[in-house]
Design a protein around this motif. Sequence first.
Motif, PDB file in Angstrom:
ATOM      1  N   GLN A 174      -4.920  27.783 -24.323  1.00 38.62           N
ATOM      2  CA  GLN A 174      -6.104  28.572 -23.990  1.00 38.62           C
ATOM      3  C   GLN A 174      -7.075  28.645 -25.162  1.00 38.62           C
ATOM      4  O   GLN A 174      -8.296  28.590 -24.984  1.00 38.62           O
ATOM      5  N   GLN A 175      -6.543  28.784 -26.373  1.00 35.68           N
ATOM      6  CA  GLN A 175      -7.401  28.843 -27.554  1.00 35.68           C
ATOM      7  C   GLN A 175      -8.169  27.545 -27.742  1.00 35.68           C
ATOM      8  O   GLN A 175      -9.377  27.554 -28.021  1.00 35.68           O
ATOM      9  N   LEU A 176      -7.490  26.419 -27.594  1.00 37.55           N
ATOM     10  CA  LEU A 176      -8.142  25.122 -27.748  1.00 37.55           C
ATOM     11  C   LEU A 176      -9.178  24.881 -26.658  1.00 37.55           C
ATOM     12  O   LEU A 176     -10.286  24.404 -26.930  1.00 37.55           O
ATOM     13  N   LEU A 177      -8.838  25.235 -25.417  1.00 41.15           N
ATOM     14  CA  LEU A 177      -9.771  25.037 -24.314  1.00 41.15           C
ATOM     15  C   LEU A 177     -11.021  25.901 -24.481  1.00 41.15           C
ATOM     16  O   LEU A 177     -12.144  25.450 -24.252  1.00 41.15           O
ATOM     17  N   LYS A 178     -10.825  27.138 -24.889  1.00 41.26           N
ATOM     18  CA  LYS A 178     -11.969  28.036 -25.075  1.00 41.26           C
ATOM     19  C   LYS A 178     -12.863  27.553 -26.202  1.00 41.26           C
ATOM     20  O   LYS A 178     -14.097  27.559 -26.091  1.00 41.26           O
ATOM     21  N   GLU A 179     -12.245  27.110 -27.292  1.00 39.61           N
ATOM     22  CA  GLU A 179     -13.009  26.693 -28.471  1.00 39.61           C
ATOM     23  C   GLU A 179     -13.767  25.406 -28.239  1.00 39.61           C
ATOM     24  O   GLU A 179     -14.903  25.249 -28.698  1.00 39.61           O
ATOM     25  N   ILE A 180     -13.174  24.453 -27.506  1.00 40.47           N
ATOM     26  CA  ILE A 180     -13.756  23.117 -27.392  1.00 40.47           C
ATOM     27  C   ILE A 180     -14.511  22.903 -26.079  1.00 40.47           C
ATOM     28  O   ILE A 180     -15.568  22.276 -26.052  1.00 40.47           O
ATOM     29  N   TRP A 181     -13.967  23.452 -24.984  1.00 40.22           N
ATOM     30  CA  TRP A 181     -14.622  23.262 -23.688  1.00 40.22           C
ATOM     31  C   TRP A 181     -15.413  24.498 -23.223  1.00 40.22           C
ATOM     32  O   TRP A 181     -16.240  24.397 -22.348  1.00 40.22           O
ATOM     33  N   HIS A 212       2.450  13.971 -36.686  1.00 40.66           N
ATOM     34  CA  HIS A 212       1.304  14.835 -36.946  1.00 40.66           C
ATOM     35  C   HIS A 212       1.141  15.963 -35.928  1.00 40.66           C
ATOM     36  O   HIS A 212       0.893  17.102 -36.304  1.00 40.66           O
ATOM     37  N   ILE A 213       1.254  15.653 -34.636  1.00 40.87           N
ATOM     38  CA  ILE A 213       0.994  16.662 -33.603  1.00 40.87           C
ATOM     39  C   ILE A 213       2.263  16.913 -32.794  1.00 40.87           C
ATOM     40  O   ILE A 213       2.797  16.008 -32.156  1.00 40.87           O
ATOM     41  N   GLU A 214       2.712  18.137 -32.821  1.00 39.27           N
ATOM     42  CA  GLU A 214       3.929  18.531 -32.121  1.00 39.27           C
ATOM     43  C   GLU A 214       3.571  19.413 -30.924  1.00 39.27           C
ATOM     44  O   GLU A 214       2.704  20.280 -31.024  1.00 39.27           O
ATOM     45  N   THR A 215       4.252  19.186 -29.801  1.00 39.37           N
ATOM     46  CA  THR A 215       4.011  19.970 -28.588  1.00 39.37           C
ATOM     47  C   THR A 215       4.996  21.124 -28.486  1.00 39.37           C
ATOM     48  O   THR A 215       6.199  20.937 -28.680  1.00 39.37           O
ATOM     49  N   GLU A 216       4.458  22.298 -28.218  1.00 37.19           N
ATOM     50  CA  GLU A 216       5.288  23.450 -27.867  1.00 37.19           C
ATOM     51  C   GLU A 216       5.124  23.611 -26.366  1.00 37.19           C
ATOM     52  O   GLU A 216       4.109  24.117 -25.885  1.00 37.19           O
ATOM     53  N   SER A 217       6.096  23.132 -25.610  1.00 37.63           N
ATOM     54  CA  SER A 217       5.972  23.006 -24.162  1.00 37.63           C
ATOM     55  C   SER A 217       5.495  24.293 -23.485  1.00 37.63           C
ATOM     56  O   SER A 217       6.077  25.366 -23.679  1.00 37.63           O
ATOM     57  N   GLY A 218       4.410  24.149 -22.710  1.00 35.13           N
ATOM     58  CA  GLY A 218       3.881  25.267 -21.956  1.00 35.13           C
ATOM     59  C   GLY A 218       3.083  26.262 -22.774  1.00 35.13           C
ATOM     60  O   GLY A 218       2.533  27.231 -22.230  1.00 35.13           O
ATOM     61  N   VAL A 219       3.020  26.058 -24.097  1.00 28.12           N
ATOM     62  CA  VAL A 219       2.336  27.025 -24.967  1.00 28.12           C
ATOM     63  C   VAL A 219       1.126  26.408 -25.655  1.00 28.12           C
ATOM     64  O   VAL A 219       0.004  26.896 -25.529  1.00 28.12           O
ATOM     65  N   GLY A 220       1.352  25.325 -26.388  1.00 32.07           N
ATOM     66  CA  GLY A 220       0.248  24.722 -27.119  1.00 32.07           C
ATOM     67  C   GLY A 220       0.711  23.609 -28.022  1.00 32.07           C
ATOM     68  O   GLY A 220       1.716  22.934 -27.739  1.00 32.07           O
ATOM     69  N   TYR A 221       0.008  23.426 -29.153  1.00 34.25           N
ATOM     70  CA  TYR A 221       0.282  22.311 -30.049  1.00 34.25           C
ATOM     71  C   TYR A 221       0.259  22.795 -31.499  1.00 34.25           C
ATOM     72  O   TYR A 221      -0.379  23.784 -31.836  1.00 34.25           O
ATOM     73  N   ARG A 222       0.975  22.048 -32.342  1.00 34.56           N
ATOM     74  CA  ARG A 222       1.087  22.409 -33.745  1.00 34.56           C
ATOM     75  C   ARG A 222       0.845  21.158 -34.600  1.00 34.56           C
ATOM     76  O   ARG A 222       1.409  20.093 -34.318  1.00 34.56           O
ATOM     77  N   PHE A 223       0.015  21.298 -35.645  1.00 37.07           N
ATOM     78  CA  PHE A 223      -0.164  20.216 -36.602  1.00 37.07           C
ATOM     79  C   PHE A 223       0.918  20.378 -37.681  1.00 37.07           C
ATOM     80  O   PHE A 223       0.957  21.381 -38.381  1.00 37.07           O
ATOM     81  N   ILE A 224       1.787  19.398 -37.791  1.00 35.64           N
ATOM     82  CA  ILE A 224       2.958  19.557 -38.648  1.00 35.64           C
ATOM     83  C   ILE A 224       2.790  18.913 -40.017  1.00 35.64           C
ATOM     84  O   ILE A 224       3.689  19.011 -40.858  1.00 35.64           O
ATOM     85  N   GLY A 225       1.618  18.284 -40.283  1.00 33.36           N
ATOM     86  CA  GLY A 225       1.337  17.787 -41.622  1.00 33.36           C
ATOM     87  C   GLY A 225       0.857  18.932 -42.492  1.00 33.36           C
ATOM     88  O   GLY A 225       0.489  20.007 -42.001  1.00 33.36           O
ATOM     89  N   GLN A 226       0.830  18.725 -43.805  1.00 33.16           N
ATOM     90  CA  GLN A 226       0.355  19.735 -44.743  1.00 33.16           C
ATOM     91  C   GLN A 226      -1.085  19.433 -45.102  1.00 33.16           C
ATOM     92  O   GLN A 226      -1.370  18.447 -45.769  1.00 33.16           O
ATOM     93  N   ALA A 227      -2.010  20.278 -44.649  1.00 34.64           N
ATOM     94  CA  ALA A 227      -3.430  20.053 -44.892  1.00 34.64           C
ATOM     95  C   ALA A 227      -3.776  20.240 -46.353  1.00 34.64           C
ATOM     96  O   ALA A 227      -3.095  20.955 -47.079  1.00 34.64           O
ATOM     97  N   ASP A 228      -4.914  19.616 -46.778  1.00 33.48           N
ATOM     98  CA  ASP A 228      -5.400  19.787 -48.157  1.00 33.48           C
ATOM     99  C   ASP A 228      -5.929  21.200 -48.331  1.00 33.48           C
ATOM    100  O   ASP A 228      -6.551  21.745 -47.449  1.00 33.48           O
TER     101      ASP A 228
END
Length: 228
Positions: A174-181, A212-228
Amino acid sequence: MTHVLIIDDEPQIRRFLTICLGSQGYQLLEAEDARQGLQQAALHQPDLVIMDLGLPDMDGQLLLQQMREFYKGPVIVLSVRNGEKDKVLALDNGANDYVEKPFGANELLARIRSVLRTFGDVAVPPTGYDDGYLRVDLLDRRVSLAGEDLHLSKKEFELLRSLIAHPGRIVTQQQLLKEIWGPHHTHDTHYLRIFIGRLRSKLGDDPTAPRHIETESGVGYRFIGQAD
């Protein structure tokens, strides 16, 4: 020490602000156009940005939009434009306050103190990612994979940017959809699945063994790399 970035093409304004704010203990950074402003904001992550709208290389409204992609601190617009439309647009584009030129020094200092109190606990977001294989420059909107430039659509890049901005944390569908769409698409999860699939394909990221991108089924997504 509180660092303030001034983005204004008028040397006399920058000089006045340097004297005025410097006398109050602020550390000043300066930029004379939008490009320099973006670079300074990304490099130094100042505690506050004070910017004009009439810049020689880019309209300040567009600068606000681009800066808000990576800078989460307070922004005060200092402009000769006094129309309601300009003020509303600047606030909608991410400004936290709007001061008209000419202005009083004491009023400006009071507004600066006010926004800094409000943003006292703002966390600085990452401005990029580089693990030696995937490199993402959020300022220049460039992505490369194994040294080769990678073309992402606007929404694919926005998805990647949103995930990188929250490394190691789940970003809900929901957060991603609201922010981007937009707020009217928070239930259109099929959009998200399609674009996440495209993004993973371009990044060469296997959903069964993600790098890089991990799915949390039914919830959302997680970036698993370490950002700068």
